[in-house]
Scaffold this motif. Structure first.
Motif, PDB file in Angstrom:
ATOM      1  N   TYR A   1      41.191  47.972  60.544  1.00 22.99           N
ATOM      2  CA  TYR A   1      41.746  46.799  61.199  1.00 22.99           C
ATOM      3  C   TYR A   1      40.637  45.951  61.802  1.00 22.99           C
ATOM      4  N   THR A   2      40.815  44.642  61.713  1.00 23.51           N
ATOM      5  CA  THR A   2      39.831  43.718  62.251  1.00 23.51           C
ATOM      6  C   THR A   2      40.529  42.521  62.882  1.00 23.51           C
ATOM      7  N   PHE A   3      39.906  41.960  63.922  1.00 23.82           N
ATOM      8  CA  PHE A   3      40.416  40.740  64.534  1.00 23.82           C
ATOM      9  C   PHE A   3      39.857  39.494  63.830  1.00 23.82           C
ATOM     10  N   LYS A   4      38.964  39.706  62.863  1.00 23.02           N
ATOM     11  CA  LYS A   4      38.435  38.592  62.071  1.00 23.02           C
ATOM     12  C   LYS A   4      39.400  38.335  60.914  1.00 23.02           C
ATOM     13  N   THR A   5      40.445  37.632  61.189  1.00 24.47           N
ATOM     14  CA  THR A   5      41.531  37.458  60.234  1.00 24.47           C
ATOM     15  C   THR A   5      41.352  36.208  59.377  1.00 24.47           C
ATOM     16  N   GLN A   6      41.991  36.220  58.226  1.00 22.96           N
ATOM     17  CA  GLN A   6      41.916  35.086  57.308  1.00 22.96           C
ATOM     18  C   GLN A   6      42.805  33.922  57.750  1.00 22.96           C
ATOM     19  N   ARG A   7      43.833  34.234  58.528  1.00 23.97           N
ATOM     20  CA  ARG A   7      44.728  33.184  59.000  1.00 23.97           C
ATOM     21  C   ARG A   7      45.331  33.585  60.334  1.00 23.97           C
ATOM     22  N   ASN A   8      45.834  32.582  61.025  1.00 26.73           N
ATOM     23  CA  ASN A   8      46.490  32.810  62.311  1.00 26.73           C
ATOM     24  C   ASN A   8      47.976  33.014  62.050  1.00 26.73           C
ATOM     25  N   HIS A   9      48.410  34.259  62.041  1.00 29.50           N
ATOM     26  CA  HIS A   9      49.797  34.568  61.706  1.00 29.50           C
ATOM     27  C   HIS A   9      50.777  34.104  62.783  1.00 29.50           C
ATOM     28  N   ALA A  10      50.289  33.840  63.974  1.00 31.41           N
ATOM     29  CA  ALA A  10      51.166  33.360  65.043  1.00 31.41           C
ATOM     30  C   ALA A  10      51.750  31.984  64.732  1.00 31.41           C
ATOM     31  N   VAL A  11      51.040  31.221  63.893  1.00 33.60           N
ATOM     32  CA  VAL A  11      51.513  29.869  63.559  1.00 33.60           C
ATOM     33  C   VAL A  11      51.815  29.725  62.075  1.00 33.60           C
ATOM     34  N   THR A  12      51.921  30.863  61.372  1.00 35.65           N
ATOM     35  CA  THR A  12      52.247  30.859  59.947  1.00 35.65           C
ATOM     36  C   THR A  12      53.743  31.061  59.760  1.00 35.65           C
ATOM     37  N   ALA A  13      54.384  30.179  59.023  1.00 40.37           N
ATOM     38  CA  ALA A  13      55.836  30.263  58.825  1.00 40.37           C
ATOM     39  C   ALA A  13      56.192  31.449  57.933  1.00 40.37           C
ATOM     40  N   ILE A  14      57.070  32.320  58.421  1.00 42.84           N
ATOM     41  CA  ILE A  14      57.529  33.491  57.677  1.00 42.84           C
ATOM     42  C   ILE A  14      59.030  33.651  57.904  1.00 42.84           C
ATOM     43  N   GLU A  15      59.664  34.488  57.092  1.00 40.46           N
ATOM     44  CA  GLU A  15      61.083  34.769  57.313  1.00 40.46           C
ATOM     45  C   GLU A  15      61.248  35.498  58.647  1.00 40.46           C
ATOM     46  N   PRO A  16      62.117  34.996  59.510  1.00 39.73           N
ATOM     47  CA  PRO A  16      62.248  35.612  60.838  1.00 39.73           C
ATOM     48  C   PRO A  16      63.086  36.876  60.885  1.00 39.73           C
ATOM     49  N   GLY A  17      63.931  37.101  59.869  1.00 42.17           N
ATOM     50  CA  GLY A  17      64.771  38.296  59.912  1.00 42.17           C
ATOM     51  C   GLY A  17      65.732  38.273  61.087  1.00 42.17           C
ATOM     52  N   SER A  18      66.066  39.449  61.583  1.00 40.53           N
ATOM     53  CA  SER A  18      67.150  39.587  62.550  1.00 40.53           C
ATOM     54  C   SER A  18      66.895  38.926  63.897  1.00 40.53           C
ATOM     55  N   VAL A  19      65.646  38.622  64.238  1.00 38.89           N
ATOM     56  CA  VAL A  19      65.416  37.964  65.520  1.00 38.89           C
ATOM     57  C   VAL A  19      66.043  36.577  65.554  1.00 38.89           C
ATOM     58  N   VAL A  20      66.357  36.011  64.376  1.00 39.58           N
ATOM     59  CA  VAL A  20      66.965  34.677  64.353  1.00 39.58           C
ATOM     60  C   VAL A  20      68.456  34.712  64.673  1.00 39.58           C
ATOM     61  N   LYS A  21      69.049  35.889  64.709  1.00 41.59           N
ATOM     62  CA  LYS A  21      70.474  35.964  65.069  1.00 41.59           C
ATOM     63  C   LYS A  21      70.729  35.364  66.451  1.00 41.59           C
ATOM     64  N   THR A  22      69.743  35.442  67.310  1.00 40.84           N
ATOM     65  CA  THR A  22      69.891  34.843  68.642  1.00 40.84           C
ATOM     66  C   THR A  22      70.017  33.335  68.532  1.00 40.84           C
ATOM     67  N   LEU A  23      69.214  32.712  67.682  1.00 40.66           N
ATOM     68  CA  LEU A  23      69.345  31.268  67.456  1.00 40.66           C
ATOM     69  C   LEU A  23      70.692  30.944  66.826  1.00 40.66           C
ATOM     70  N   SER A  24      71.134  31.765  65.889  1.00 42.68           N
ATOM     71  CA  SER A  24      72.446  31.550  65.270  1.00 42.68           C
ATOM     72  C   SER A  24      73.555  31.640  66.311  1.00 42.68           C
ATOM     73  N   MET A  25      73.421  32.572  67.241  1.00 44.56           N
ATOM     74  CA  MET A  25      74.411  32.685  68.303  1.00 44.56           C
ATOM     75  C   MET A  25      74.377  31.461  69.214  1.00 44.56           C
ATOM     76  N   VAL A  26      73.186  30.931  69.473  1.00 42.07           N
ATOM     77  CA  VAL A  26      73.076  29.692  70.255  1.00 42.07           C
ATOM     78  C   VAL A  26      73.869  28.579  69.579  1.00 42.07           C
ATOM     79  N   MET A  27      73.701  28.445  68.252  1.00 43.08           N
ATOM     80  CA  MET A  27      74.408  27.391  67.521  1.00 43.08           C
ATOM     81  C   MET A  27      75.919  27.595  67.584  1.00 43.08           C
TER      82      MET A  27
END
Length: 323
Positions: free
Chosen positions: A32-58
């Protein structure tokens, strides 16, 4: 746990200021290294089940949802019948249990019934919340949410829409997902994530970047309170997906676990009275992870540092602040 990638973010609830952001990758040598190829914190990915909270908001903001009223999840998105019908939970559910147990069928039923005949309005309503601006950061590779509407001419589109409700077929960067949870902790106020507090000129303060609110009401304060109680149950209800994995006796914790297909992505997003944090693990190939979601233990370790300085008050007092 063997993940190829990972990211952790900590945000201040009241201001949206990013207090910590870290990425890790497994290199070609398996280390493991902190010298990463990209910043995954700002990379768009499928959110999976954590998005159910947003769906509940809607659902709550555009319908009439009683968190404790039982309902039958049968018949969610009926247009999928004959293609890939969405199975239903055999016991009656409540909206609160849908979040606590992370039930796909229940959230599809709630959202589907409210938006029946106008499913693209659900997507448009999400875009109107301000979430599309949450990845507008001066960081290389920052990606905005990708949420596309459907023509709804074929059955597969209805099924894909159903999957969208519980976290598939669209993409959010972890920073955007985190912002939704921050808004709930912030009584409905959606803040612009910020990494710049101010500017210096010749070593002296020149200007300050004040907090920016993207939406005063991602949800009403009443709905924010109800959502807090649901997310609290994820951790403290015996049926919760994070039960026993993350709670401690020093401060109240609320949040949501998440996975995508075959545990390719694993999440925990949650908050304490002052800070909200997200931890994501990613795998190049689907991987079965035995036992509890490892993101919960990482989240706890990440959040323990600010807790030592700010969270030294009884759980009973913390509950009053959290709620």
């Amino acid at each position: 746990q063997g993940a190829e990638y990972g990211t952790a973010i900590v945000m201040e609830v009241s201001t949206g200021e990013i207090r910590a952001m870290a990425n890790v990758e497994r290199n070609k040598n398996g280390q493991y290294t902190f010298k990463t190829q990209r910043n995954h914190a700002v990379t768009a990915i499928e959110p999976g089940s954590v998005v159910k909270t947003l769906s509940m908001v809607m659902a709550m903001e555009n319908g009439h949802i009683d968190p404790h009223r039982e309902f039958n999840s049968e018949g969610a998105i009926p247009e999928t019948r004959g293609y890939k019908s969405i199975s239903y939970y055999r016991e009656r559910l409540t909206p609160e249990k849908v979040i606590v147990m992370s039930d796909n069928r229940g959230i599809c039923k709630l959202v589907g019934d409210i938006y029946r005949g106008r499913y693209n309005e659900y997507i448009r309503d999400i875009k109107k919340t301000g979430i599309m601006q949450t990845a507008d950061l001066p960081l290389p590779g920052a990606e905005k949410p990708v949420i596309k509407e459907f023509a709804f001419k074929q059955q597969w589109e209805y099924f894909s829409f159903a999957q969208m409700i519980f976290g598939y077929n669209f993409s959010l960067a972890p920073i955007s997902t985190l912002s939704v949870y921050n808004a709930i902790a912030n009584n409905g106020r959606l803040m612009q994530p910020s990494i710049i507090k101010g500017y210096l000129r010749d070593g002296e303060p020149d200007s300050i970047s004040p907090p920016v609110c993207l939406n005063e009401h991602l949800c009403t304060p009443e709905h924010a309170q109800q959502l807090k109680e649901m997310l609290h149950g994820v951790v403290y209800d015996p049926a919760g997906t994070a039960a026993k994995a993350i709670k401690n006796g020093r401060v109240e914790i609320a949040g949501k676990t998440g996975t995508t297909t075959a545990d390719k992505d694993l999440w925990f997003v949650g908050y304490t009275p002052y800070y909200v944090g997200a931890v994501w693990y990613g795998y190049d190939k689907p991987k079965s992870v035995g036992g509890s979601n490892p993101c919960t233990s990482v989240w706890k370790k990440v959040m323990e540092s600010p807790a030592k300085h700010f969270f030294c008050f009884p759980v009973s007092a913390a509950r009053a602040v959290t709620k």
